[in-house]
Write an enzyme that holds these catalytic residues in place. Structure first.
Site, mmCIF file in Angstrom:
data_model
loop_
_atom_site.group_PDB
_atom_site.id
_atom_site.type_symbol
_atom_site.label_atom_id
_atom_site.label_comp_id
_atom_site.label_asym_id
_atom_site.label_seq_id
_atom_site.Cartn_x
_atom_site.Cartn_y
_atom_site.Cartn_z
ATOM 1 C CG HIS A 87 27.821 12.201 -16.301
ATOM 2 N ND1 HIS A 87 26.674 12.925 -16.031
ATOM 3 C CD2 HIS A 87 28.484 12.120 -15.111
ATOM 4 C CE1 HIS A 87 26.641 13.243 -14.754
ATOM 5 N NE2 HIS A 87 27.737 12.788 -14.160
ATOM 6 C CD GLU A 115 29.603 15.654 -10.529
ATOM 7 O OE1 GLU A 115 29.424 15.187 -9.389
ATOM 8 O OE2 GLU A 115 29.144 15.135 -11.567
ATOM 9 C CG ASP A 129 26.244 15.062 -10.873
ATOM 10 O OD1 ASP A 129 26.558 14.876 -9.680
ATOM 11 O OD2 ASP A 129 26.602 14.288 -11.794
ATOM 12 N NE ARG A 187 32.558 12.492 -7.690
ATOM 13 C CZ ARG A 187 32.483 11.446 -6.887
ATOM 14 N NH1 ARG A 187 33.493 10.591 -6.811
ATOM 15 N NH2 ARG A 187 31.408 11.227 -6.146
ATOM 16 C CE1 TYR A 236 36.841 9.648 -5.694
ATOM 17 C CE2 TYR A 236 37.878 9.109 -7.806
ATOM 18 C CZ TYR A 236 36.928 9.811 -7.079
ATOM 19 O OH TYR A 236 36.077 10.673 -7.730
ATOM 20 C CG HIS A 241 35.395 8.606 -11.902
ATOM 21 N ND1 HIS A 241 35.341 9.885 -12.404
ATOM 22 C CD2 HIS A 241 35.736 8.732 -10.591
ATOM 23 C CE1 HIS A 241 35.617 10.742 -11.434
ATOM 24 N NE2 HIS A 241 35.874 10.073 -10.327
ATOM 25 C CG ASP A 269 -2.049 -1.031 1.096
ATOM 26 O OD1 ASP A 269 -2.230 -1.548 -0.022
ATOM 27 O OD2 ASP A 269 -2.688 -1.328 2.119
ATOM 28 C CG ASP A 278 28.332 13.161 -6.493
ATOM 29 O OD1 ASP A 278 27.456 13.953 -6.908
ATOM 30 O OD2 ASP A 278 28.943 12.366 -7.233
ATOM 31 C CG HIS A 314 28.594 4.117 -7.407
ATOM 32 N ND1 HIS A 314 28.523 3.169 -8.388
ATOM 33 C CD2 HIS A 314 28.898 5.277 -8.046
ATOM 34 C CE1 HIS A 314 28.769 3.723 -9.572
ATOM 35 N NE2 HIS A 314 29.004 5.000 -9.386
ATOM 36 C CD GLU A 369 31.408 13.355 -12.460
ATOM 37 O OE1 GLU A 369 31.475 12.805 -11.348
ATOM 38 O OE2 GLU A 369 30.390 13.315 -13.171
ATOM 39 C CG HIS A 423 25.024 9.052 -15.214
ATOM 40 N ND1 HIS A 423 25.534 7.879 -14.729
ATOM 41 C CD2 HIS A 423 25.604 10.026 -14.458
ATOM 42 C CE1 HIS A 423 26.370 8.128 -13.727
ATOM 43 N NE2 HIS A 423 26.428 9.424 -13.547
HETATM 44 N N1 GLY Z 1 26.408 11.752 -9.054
HETATM 45 C C1 GLY Z 1 26.638 10.880 -10.112
HETATM 46 C C2 GLY Z 1 27.817 11.278 -10.879
HETATM 47 O O1 GLY Z 1 28.544 12.156 -10.464
HETATM 48 O O2 GLY Z 1 28.039 10.808 -11.942
HETATM 49 MN MN MN Z 2 28.000 13.634 -9.023
HETATM 50 MN MN MN Z 3 28.401 13.378 -12.222
#
Ligand code: GLY
Ligand code: MN
Ligand code: MN
Length: 432
Positions: free
Chosen positions: A348, A401, A265, A399, A382, A344, A34, A254, A237, A378, A355
């Site tokens: 993006h 970004e 973002d 990071r 690490y 990474h 529910d 983030d 993540h 970004e 994304h």
């Molecule tokens: N927050 C997701 C990324 O930075 O790609």
């Molecule tokens: Mn991000």
């Molecule tokens: Mn991002």
């Protein structure tokens, strides 16, 4: 209701020629008995309609003249008493400028007629099993009338090919919303920074972000916030957000809000106690330099890959200087040894989805940046603990970004610059 939605439907109609496009919104999802997950419309559907109710389907018929039709929930005094307001087909026609609109309950009767004698159906294929079944059943219903001289579409084409390209270049209305979303997120990061002290929990800082998003009209966070103290920042993540914040550690946040269907973002990394240590400063300056180089490379006509290459080069040289990598820059780049600390991509596409959609390559080559594209920049670093790594850098995760719009003339507009990112500005803000 502004006209950009009708323009987009017209553009789609032109692209599909004599075909018909059929695009559903998202279905409501049960969380547990529910209780539903908060409802979020489908990005493609909303891009074409501005209509945010569930149980809706938009149909765009190509050719001259083109037509656009909405199927939506019928008005119902009883249902509106329980679940709230519905526009209903009549308001869909008058307020959302559809040529026609019908109750969603009628779709199984009307859709097979709409696809009669059309050559192609454009829809999302393989996206949602129930939707695939519906398309098949409508096709079969039309096919069953072959003896009446009615032809069913012979081909199914994925409409996302067309819509992804359209969505990749943002129009003025979209950019305005994205600037506003970025502004709210930037303010939220400032609020989180100033609220951070040793001894607080990560979720307490997350609460500051979410409060600011909601307080300023954002409907949702654009994605699950990452609030990662100390070594948690080395988990890319990390979303548990349940650890205590320690004096001497960094905090990586983030987080970005979604506003009217558009994401922002932002990542910032700062000291829990307001002062960077020597090793933290060294890595931070390196990541910031890499980001500056990537921003510099973000300009129309440059390849999508250019910002990533620029950031990677700066980072790789920095890793050598700090004795995190060994040998020549060429070797570290060629053997991709930097991946140990920077695993990474540098960005993006950003838009309705965090994304966002849009191909990164065209004819096998990285595509070039064009005005109106929006992307994140970004870079990060690490460093986990390991015997072969200088101990002073163990468990540092950083990071930085920002969100960038590719400009018409040259360069890019950073729409998230409201939140500080130099060491001096961060320490000043946190000491205030
Ligand atoms: N927050 C997701 C990324 O930075 O790609
Ligand atoms: Mn991000
Ligand atoms: Mn991002």
């Amino acid at each position: 209701m502004t006209t950009q939605f009708t323009h987009r439907r017209q553009e789609l109609a032109t692209a599909i020629k004599a075909g018909i496009a059929v695009i559903p919104t998202a279905t409501e999802a049960i969380r547990n008995k529910d209780a539903h997950f908060p409802y979020r419309f489908d990005s493609y559907f909303h891009y074409l309609t501005g209509f945010d109710e569930p149980e809706s389907v938009v149909v765009v018929i190509g050719g001259e003249p083109s037509r656009s039709i909405l199927f939506c929930r019928a008005k119902s005094e009883e249902r509106e008493t329980w679940d709230g307001f519905r526009h209903g087909p009549e308001a869909a026609r008058s307020q959302f400028h559809f040529d026609d609109a019908f109750a969603i309950d009628e779709i199984d009767t009307i859709l097979p007629q709409l696809i009669e004698n059309k050559n192609t159906i454009f829809t999302s294929i393989g996206f949602e099993p129930n939707w695939d079944k519906k398309i098949t059943s409508w096709l079969n219903k039309t096919r069953s009338r072959a003896r009446e001289g009615i032809a069913a579409p012979a081909s199914l084409v994925d409409v996302r090919e067309i819509l992804d390209e359209m969505r990749l270049i943002k129009d003025a209305e979209e950019l305005d919303i994205m600037r506003q979303a970025a502004k709210i997120s930037a303010e939220a990061h400032i609020r989180a920074m100033t609220a951070t002290t040793p001894g607080k929990y990560e979720y307490e800082v997350e609460a500051e972000l979410l409060y600011h998003f909601k307080k300023n009209g954002s409907q949702f966070p654009a994605y699950t916030s990452i609030v990662a103290g100390g070594r948690n920042a080395c988990v890319l993540h990390y979303i548990e957000n349940n650890a205590v914040l320690n004096d001497g550690d960094l905090l990586l946040i983030d987080a970005g809000c979604e506003l009217d269907g558009y994401a922002s973002d932002i990542t910032r990394t700062f000291p829990v106690n307001g002062k960077f240590s020597g090793p933290q400063k060294a890595i931070y300056e390196l990541v910031l330099d890499a980001q500056r180089a990537a921003i510099e490379a973000t300009s129309r006509g440059n390849s999508w890959q250019a910002p990533h290459d620029a950031a990677t080069k700066v980072l790789a040289q920095g890793f050598i200087d700090l004795k995190l990598c060994h040998g020549s820059l060429d070797k570290v780049l060629e053997k991709r040894e930097y991946l140990k600390y920077y695993m990474h991509r540098t960005g993006h596409w950003l838009g309705r989805d965090v994304h966002d959609v849009g191909n990164y390559k065209s004819d096998g080559q990285w595509r070039n940046l064009e005005p109106g594209m929006v992307l994140t920049i970004e870079p990060g670093c690490y460093i986990r603990s390991a015997p072969d790594i200088p101990e002073q850098f163990w468990n540092i995760g950083i990071r930085i970004e920002d969100d960038a719009i590719v400009k018409h003339d040259s360069g890019c507009e950073i729409i998230t610059s409201g939140v500080p990112k130099t060491i001096k500005d961060i320490e000043l803000l946190m000491s205030a």
